[in-house]
Design a protein around this motif. Structure first.
Motif, PDB file in Angstrom:
ATOM      1  N   LEU A 159       4.570  19.848  -8.462  1.00  0.00           N
ATOM      2  CA  LEU A 159       5.738  20.014  -7.602  1.00  0.00           C
ATOM      3  C   LEU A 159       6.280  21.058  -8.432  1.00  0.00           C
ATOM      4  CD1 LEU A 159       6.924  16.408  -6.247  1.00  0.00           C
ATOM      5  CD2 LEU A 159       5.843  18.401  -5.030  1.00  0.00           C
ATOM      6  N   ARG A 160       6.443  21.389  -9.475  1.00  0.00           N
ATOM      7  CA  ARG A 160       7.312  21.985 -10.458  1.00  0.00           C
ATOM      8  C   ARG A 160       6.830  23.155 -10.145  1.00  0.00           C
ATOM      9  NH1 ARG A 160       6.386  19.819 -14.978  1.00  0.00           N
ATOM     10  NH2 ARG A 160       4.838  21.335 -15.730  1.00  0.00           N
ATOM     11  N   LEU A 161       5.477  23.518 -10.577  1.00  0.00           N
ATOM     12  CA  LEU A 161       4.086  24.820 -10.436  1.00  0.00           C
ATOM     13  C   LEU A 161       4.433  24.884  -8.751  1.00  0.00           C
ATOM     14  CD1 LEU A 161       1.454  23.695 -12.348  1.00  0.00           C
ATOM     15  CD2 LEU A 161       3.199  25.496 -13.048  1.00  0.00           C
ATOM     16  N   LYS A 162       4.757  24.835  -8.376  1.00  0.00           N
ATOM     17  CA  LYS A 162       5.054  24.474  -6.381  1.00  0.00           C
ATOM     18  C   LYS A 162       5.990  25.469  -6.049  1.00  0.00           C
ATOM     19  CE  LYS A 162       4.769  22.670  -2.140  1.00  0.00           C
ATOM     20  NZ  LYS A 162       4.547  22.129  -1.361  1.00  0.00           N
ATOM     21  N   LEU A 203       0.698  -1.025  -0.028  1.00  0.00           N
ATOM     22  CA  LEU A 203      -0.325   0.082  -0.093  1.00  0.00           C
ATOM     23  C   LEU A 203       1.155   1.113   0.409  1.00  0.00           C
ATOM     24  CD1 LEU A 203      -3.034  -1.104   2.607  1.00  0.00           C
ATOM     25  CD2 LEU A 203      -2.778  -1.048  -0.029  1.00  0.00           C
ATOM     26  N   LYS A 204       0.456   1.926  -0.676  1.00  0.00           N
ATOM     27  CA  LYS A 204       0.976   3.419  -0.419  1.00  0.00           C
ATOM     28  C   LYS A 204       1.488   4.320   0.742  1.00  0.00           C
ATOM     29  CE  LYS A 204       0.985   4.613  -5.126  1.00  0.00           C
ATOM     30  NZ  LYS A 204       0.951   5.767  -6.767  1.00  0.00           N
ATOM     31  N   ALA A 212      -6.159  13.033   4.042  1.00  0.00           N
ATOM     32  CA  ALA A 212      -5.828  14.031   4.187  1.00  0.00           C
ATOM     33  C   ALA A 212      -4.432  13.566   3.952  1.00  0.00           C
ATOM     34  CB  ALA A 212      -5.460  14.376   5.482  1.00  0.00           C
ATOM     35  N   PRO A 213      -3.481  12.102   3.993  1.00  0.00           N
ATOM     36  CA  PRO A 213      -2.302  10.940   4.093  1.00  0.00           C
ATOM     37  C   PRO A 213      -2.709  10.710   2.707  1.00  0.00           C
ATOM     38  CG  PRO A 213      -3.284  10.615   6.241  1.00  0.00           C
ATOM     39  CD  PRO A 213      -4.469  11.194   5.852  1.00  0.00           C
ATOM     40  N   MET A 214      -3.530  10.106   1.786  1.00  0.00           N
ATOM     41  CA  MET A 214      -3.504   9.858   0.467  1.00  0.00           C
ATOM     42  C   MET A 214      -3.634  11.323  -0.514  1.00  0.00           C
ATOM     43  SD  MET A 214      -6.526   7.508   0.278  1.00  0.00           S
ATOM     44  CE  MET A 214      -6.394   5.575   0.977  1.00  0.00           C
ATOM     45  N   MET A 262      -0.009  14.456  -4.080  1.00  0.00           N
ATOM     46  CA  MET A 262       0.779  15.859  -4.793  1.00  0.00           C
ATOM     47  C   MET A 262       1.701  15.200  -4.613  1.00  0.00           C
ATOM     48  SD  MET A 262      -1.993  18.747  -2.819  1.00  0.00           S
ATOM     49  CE  MET A 262      -2.040  18.169  -1.165  1.00  0.00           C
ATOM     50  N   LEU A 263       3.034  15.041  -3.412  1.00  0.00           N
ATOM     51  CA  LEU A 263       4.249  14.950  -3.639  1.00  0.00           C
ATOM     52  C   LEU A 263       4.318  13.320  -4.779  1.00  0.00           C
ATOM     53  CD1 LEU A 263       4.790  13.958   0.289  1.00  0.00           C
ATOM     54  CD2 LEU A 263       5.363  15.661  -1.079  1.00  0.00           C
TER      55      LEU A 263
END
Length: 75
Positions: free
Chosen positions: A67-70, A5-6, A53-55, A60-61
């Motif tokens: 990530l590039r835009l952030k 599981l992730k 929230a963790p999912m 997003m990670l």
């Protein structure tokens, strides 16, 4: 048989309360995910809402475009 599981643990962090409506099939999937996660880790089954929230964070990670835009936004 161990699964990969992730999501393995739910971090204990100060929450910001949101109200979210989910389709019934997504809620059912969260229930099943929580049960599988608890069985894999030998823990109690967490409330399905605690998985959201963790999912989202994990999603997003691993989203390279986000990530590039952030990173560009911070510059």
């Amino acid at each position: 048989m161990a699964t990969k599981l992730k999501l393995t643990r739910i971090p204990d962090d100060k929450p910001v309360k949101l109200t979210v409506e989910l389709p019934a099939d997504i809620h059912q999937d969260l229930v099943v995910y929580a049960e599988v996660m608890a069985k894999e880790n030998g823990q109690q089954t967490p409330e399905p809402a605690r998985l959201i929230a963790p999912m989202l964070q994990r999603f997003m990670l691993t989203d390279r475009a986000f990530l590039r835009l952030k990173k560009e936004r911070r510059s």
